[in-house]
Write an enzyme that holds these catalytic residues in place. Structure first.
Site, PDB file in Angstrom:
ATOM      1  N   GLU A  87      42.182  33.765  38.173  1.00  0.00           N
ATOM      2  CA  GLU A  87      43.548  33.715  39.011  1.00  0.00           C
ATOM      3  C   GLU A  87      44.113  35.353  39.078  1.00  0.00           C
ATOM      4  OE1 GLU A  87      48.018  32.359  40.036  1.00  0.00           O
ATOM      5  OE2 GLU A  87      47.293  31.831  37.924  1.00  0.00           O
ATOM      6  N   LYS A 102      41.911  31.278  42.193  1.00  0.00           N
ATOM      7  CA  LYS A 102      43.160  31.035  42.482  1.00  0.00           C
ATOM      8  C   LYS A 102      43.589  32.419  43.126  1.00  0.00           C
ATOM      9  CE  LYS A 102      47.750  29.199  41.522  1.00  0.00           C
ATOM     10  NZ  LYS A 102      48.423  28.209  40.323  1.00  0.00           N
TER      11      LYS A 102
END
Length: 299
Positions: free
Chosen positions: A180, A217
């Site tokens: 992420e 993400k």
């Protein structure tokens, strides 16, 4: 060696529709999450009471009839939640065994100060022990967040390298990392930052062995469909999107415009949920939230 539960979870993530609920606010973000839920700081004292209150909030969401594996593929937990039980079962076992929701664990320890337009992750010296605990509790994957503040090529290269270096440590333990590198929605050169980031991620993905997959993400991009190469990449199990400060309405609209990406929303999922709601009001609000995010995720 993956457990049978983890193999079943992999199949679910690969084949089922739905989104991932981010229930992993921790540390400094916990008082903020509780305040949005209607629990103010005068209602608890100290970390233990605070984490008890946030566990009550998460338990109310997870045990609700609207929250199940038909629309929610997975849920990201904070380590404190992993260490606690829900209705007499470890939280990760409750999620999978009772709800058919795949458990993920947030493993990062927060962010370093901004340098070269990015915030790298702080060191994680005890990561192997945390990963062993996650495996023992049938957790499927992990999540770790760093932040891009501006389109600085050196900083963005460093963020991608750090994410994948730690990702390989996680893969070595048989878990699937959610990589992420968030791009701040307020970055003045967000579109340019996203272009630099995509190039660096592709470089890292192409270097992975063909036996390994990761999840990504990412912040919802300025250009619709911009991450389609990442969605299609053979080393990527799923691309999920964070809400990043957008309202649920805007996050859903942006998500629906990006085919193949599913939600992994935190604040946008819990928007409108308050401790003071009756059980019926809570269920109706949560159900509407889940349904709107699910519909945006299946485009």
């Amino acid at each position: 060696m993956a457990s049978q539960a983890q193999l079943d979870m992999l199949k679910k993530i690969e084949t089922d529709n739905g989104f991932i609920a981010a229930l992993d606010q921790s540390g400094g973000s916990t008082p903020k999450a509780l305040k949005l839920y209607g629990v103010t700081e005068d209602q608890y004292s100290g970390d233990e009471e605070m984490f008890g209150k946030v566990h009550e909030m998460r338990t109310r969401i997870i045990t609700n009839s609207a929250f199940n594996g038909k629309r929610v593929l997975g849920a990201i937990l904070f380590e404190n939640t992993l260490d606690r039980d829900i209705e007499g079962k470890p939280s990760s076992h409750y999620l999978w065994q009772e709800k058919q929701v795949v458990p993920f664990l947030k493993v990062d320890k927060g962010l370093e100060a901004e340098e070269n337009g990015v915030q790298l992750m702080k060191a994680m010296p005890g990561l192997d022990d945390v990963l062993d605990k996650a495996n023992a509790k049938d957790v499927f994957g992990t999540k770790m967040r760093s932040v891009v503040k501006s389109a600085n090529a050196a900083g963005i290269k460093a963020i991608a390298e750090q994410q994948f270096l730690i990702g390989k440590q996680i893969l070595a333990k048989g878990l699937v990392p959610i990589i992420e590198p968030e791009v701040d929605i307020h970055a003045p050169d967000k579109e340019e930052a996203e272009a630099l980031l995509k190039a660096e991620i592709l470089t890292q993905l192409d270097a992975l062995p063909d036996t390994q997959v990761v999840m990504l993400k990412l912040t919802l991009p300025e250009v619709e469909g911009f991450y389609s190469e990442l969605v299609a990449h053979p080393r990527v199990l799923k691309v999920v999107a964070l809400s990043g400060g957008y309202s649920r309405e805007e996050a859903n609209a942006r998500l629906a415009a990006n085919n193949g990406i599913i939600a992994s929303f935190s604040r946008a999922l819990s928007e409108g949920l308050f401790a003071q709601l009756s059980d019926q009001e809570f269920t109706e609000t949560l159900d509407a939230s889940i349904e709107s995010i699910y519909q945006a995720s299946i485009t």
